[in-house]
Scaffold this active site. Structure first.
Site: not given
Length: 392
Positions: A109, A131, A145, A225, A227, A258
């Site tokens: 994604d 996936e 995503e 990590h 967003r 990250h």
């Protein structure tokens, strides 16, 4: 864009292009690439790395012995999602023109995956989506995503759903049943290959560092990590971690931070300088698998870790509002704890202090497959490749 020499000449038969932009994509697509090489060595197959992640992606390819045929770097300082998507679409169109694939395989994604599917659609190239079918049905969680994967679905010709629940999501969106194949999750395949591989000198050096730094102390392994967690979510996580360590003086924390500067700055300002908090850079995949195997608890907002940790019998606490992997929650291998510091603190302390609660999660059955999803995908895709070859 760097175009590297092809590993196999273009033929009159079918051709495959695999596109990966991030470390998780590379981890989950590498077993498919290797399965093709093992099951169908004559197949023309090319790998494109978009560089949405750079060094982290390259280290995965090195681990699995894969060399990219096409490589460019999407991620630059302060790149917006719009800029990234525009650049990706343009460059991926160039790659498709160069490689002339009949099938493009994308995973998950990410912005790279969505742009790869869109570029293939525009070029009349068939798309296999690995996936497929994961959903929260909330475009803000995870962002972007959830939007990306829902946009890929109508563009894809073949959908490799990791679970029955993912298949059912696709069916509810009127994806034809004969285009869906329930394959299992290829991330488990990647773990199987790593766990079966001989131990490297680099891994031995990492083990030595670990033993000297933490010894036999229990520790919470952390990654964060996403967003949507930038800002308050990560700040609350850091508050909870400090509170847990204040209450449990025999416990440490290891945070794999990250490389995104926004994450780096926040985490280091919040947790840096604490004696029992070890802030480490992202590890190569084998080292991270080894570290997961030694952790007591894993606290994460990652999707892939929700699938990987149960293989090792490690409870996963997911600091997100929603997850597209409800199978782990239902099976008891993972628990959704939200992004409020007090809720996170209580969930971690429960597992550290209640052996029965810990055992219920550690001994739950992994719902994500047996480690041979890639072979299933290759076996399913090969008849379609042969049909193209016969018609060419």
């Amino acid at each position: 864009m760097t175009i590297l020499p092809n590993k196999a000449p273009l033929s009159h038969g079918s051709r495959i292009l695999i596109v990966a932009g991030t470390r998780p994509e590379a981890i989950k697509l590498a077993p498919i690439y290797l399965a093709f090489r093992e099951m169908r060595p004559e197949q023309t197959i090319h790998w494109c790395s978009t560089g949405q992640h750079t060094d982290m992606l390259d280290s995965v390819l090195e681990t699995f012995g894969i060399r990219a045929d096409y490589q460019f770097r999407l991620m630059k300082p302060d790149t917006t999602l719009t800029q990234m998507a525009g650049t990706a679409l343009h460059k991926l169109n160039d790659v498709i023109e160069q490689s002339r694939p009949d099938w493009l395989i994308c995973q998950g994604d990410t912005t790279s995956a969505f742009c790869a599917a869109l570029a293939a659609f525009y070029s009349g190239v068939q798309v296999a989506h690995v996936e497929a079918g994961l959903r929260t049905y909330d475009l803000a969680h995870p962002y972007p995503e959830e939007g990306n994967r829902r946009l890929i679905a109508p563009l894809a010709d073949r959908h490799y759903a990791p679970t029955l629940a993912a298949r059912d999501n696709l069916l509810s969106e009127r994806i034809p049943q004969d285009r869906i194949w329930v394959s299992g999750n290829t991330g488990i395949d990647a773990m199987r290959r790593i766990l079966e591989a001989p131990e490297t000198d680099r891994l031995k050096d990492f083990e030595t560092w670990f033993e000297s730094s933490l010894g036999s102390r229990r520790f919470v392994l952390i990654t964060g990590h996403r967003r949507e967690n930038w800002g308050a979510g990560l700040e609350n996580l850091c508050v909870a971690v400090r509170q847990v360590l204040e209450e449990q003086d025999d416990v440490a924390a290891v945070y794999s931070v990250h490389l995104n500067p926004k994450v780096q700055t926040l985490v280091r300002n919040s947790l840096g300088g604490e004696d029992r908090i070890h802030l480490i850079p992202p590890l190569d995949y084998p080292e991270f698998i080894w570290l997961m195997s030694r952790a007591t608890i894993i606290l994460t907002d990652s999707g892939g870790i929700q699938e990987e940790a149960p293989v090792l019998g490690k409870p996963v606490l997911v600091f997100r509002e929603k997850t597209e992997r409800p199978e782990g929650i239902a099976a008891g291998t993972a628990k959704l704890v939200g992004v409020q510091s007090e809720t996170i603190r209580r969930a971690v302390l429960e597992l550290l202090t209640d052996p029965a609660a810990y055992d219920r999660m550690a001994k739950a059955v992994n719902p994500y497959g047996d480690g041979y999803a890639s072979e299933s995908i290759v076996a399913d895709l090969c008849p379609m490749l042969d049909a193209f070859r016969q018609s060419a």
